[in-house]
Design an enzyme around this catalytic site. Sequence first.
Site, short mmCIF file in Angstrom:
data_model
loop_
_atom_site.label_atom_id
_atom_site.label_comp_id
_atom_site.label_asym_id
_atom_site.label_seq_id
_atom_site.Cartn_x
_atom_site.Cartn_y
_atom_site.Cartn_z
N TYR A 111 141.23 -23.20 0.37
CA TYR A 111 140.17 -22.86 1.32
C TYR A 111 140.81 -22.62 2.70
CZ TYR A 111 135.41 -23.27 3.31
OH TYR A 111 134.21 -23.04 3.94
N LYS A 153 139.58 -18.87 -0.99
CA LYS A 153 138.46 -18.34 -0.19
C LYS A 153 138.99 -18.11 1.21
CE LYS A 153 133.99 -19.04 1.87
NZ LYS A 153 132.92 -19.94 2.29
#
Lengths: 299, 299
Positions: free
Chosen positions: A139, A169
Amino acid sequence: MTRTIELYVPAITPFTQDLSVDTGRFVDHCQALLAAGAHGLAPFGTTSEAASLTLAERMTALEALIAAGIDPVRLIPGTGCPAVGDCVTLSKHATELGCRGTLVLPPFYYKNVPEDGAFDAYARMIDAVADDRLRVYLYHIPQMSGVPITLGLIERLMTAFPGIIAGLKDSSGDWENTRAVIDAFPDLATYSASESLIPRNAAGGGAGCISASANVNPAGIRRLIDALGTESEAACHEQVSAVRTIFEGLPLIPAIKAAVAAQRDDVGFATVRPPFVAMADAHQAKIKKAVIAAGPQGA
Amino acid sequence: MTRTIELYVPAITPFTQDLSVDTGRFVDHCQALLAAGAHGLAPFGTTSEAASLTLAERMTALEALIAAGIDPVRLIPGTGCPAVGDCVTLSKHATELGCRGTLVLPPFYYKNVPEDGAFDAYARMIDAVADDRLRVYLYHIPQMSGVPITLGLIERLMTAFPGIIAGLKDSSGDWENTRAVIDAFPDLATYSASESLIPRNAAGGGAGCISASANVNPAGIRRLIDALGTESEAACHEQVSAVRTIFEGLPLIPAIKAAVAAQRDDVGFATVRPPFVAMADAHQAKIKKAVIAAGPQGA
């Protein structure tokens, strides 16, 4: 490599008036997102106010989704915490429940930490979970975490843990960074954080998006994905961009919750935990008008 | 208002080779700090790698200090967490153990949160602890937390919770901010984060310091406090500044731990948790030389 382009939704976490997790509305909202066309859910992300939840709350809420019949293969819960030990607890729990993977922030209190230290945090977590089924989605959200997931870090992790490091992400908002990640690591499932980038993400070899505003517009975003390369792509892109602009200049999480409350005609969805404050009534009314104009769940 | 000028030490948290909390070395180090002249301890601060500890680890280690005979009146443990619920757990625990107070970070994942939200986080924590013995020391370290403790926030909290809001640690490094806090709130015990500011802090009406390098130089810093206004003040100030410069340009927490290891001739104190990495051997040797020149614990 041709990928299925996916929409995963960082589902909001509804709260009751006394600020307990509202499991009923949480399950209801998550089921509605999937019914509206989301491929899956990334609960306990930034939009989910995950950092404002205790470990027990996160685990109980995840169990509630699965108990309600949501297939864990469609779940990539956030499990990142400042303490690696807490990340281990959450990642082990999600993996044992059969979740597709875990979306993992680096430890996020300390800033300007060395890349070796960020690597070590992920490595120790993976070693401690000690489960071949673990799949880690990195992330990258440096504006919150203060710890970037650099190309060098990704390479080291993929080399050390082949098969385990499954995706990333990119919430930096910097398309050039996303492109660099996709180009360098074509095997990694790389998601953008904005649905407006879906055409570029898909064309570049990415995996789709995990977007806050997908809480409000799952059907519209799914329609864009299904329309990629067809003559209706431009119109679909226009619709998702229009919904997205509703939130410009507003505090994102309270605004997303207010919008869901407006769509559902249920003010119970608008409650936030500190350090956020609910939208002022005037803003709520404006959001309601914009959301109603966009249609229920972007349908 | 004349105050006792105090030194509180944000004690390092030693770890064993497998990265468990090393309770033996922790208790030993904390006792040594008090014996060397520290007025008290602020365990589980930034220097203590508190964010890298689980709640259970923090509570167990605090209990170990008290079980070893350290008076809880000399303890102001850090209890701030991203989730208010976790801060409640730690603050209640520390208060019930009789600690003098708790050093409380605002929720630190989300950035640019409204002042109302930061207020609400503290207010809900205080209401949930629901114990008249609770004393809150606000922790201003915007470079880590991303959430400043503004003058406006302090005023609102002191008005809403008179007697509960007891102090503030200013880790901004900005003396003008510390002075503004002291001037606006003379009843608040305001600590600087650098011992080099002790003379200004004391002259201005502050309460002393809570400093990372006090792990290495407690006796020297105490000597400076005792020498304030005497002819030896300048020499004492020079000594604390000299020790402090050892750490300039180095990653602070690994360097402090390496220095304690050098002083104690026990490499076991140097271990850090990710996202930190231990100092390279060359740096450790340099630190050792500098620390030995400064004398054991600045004695």
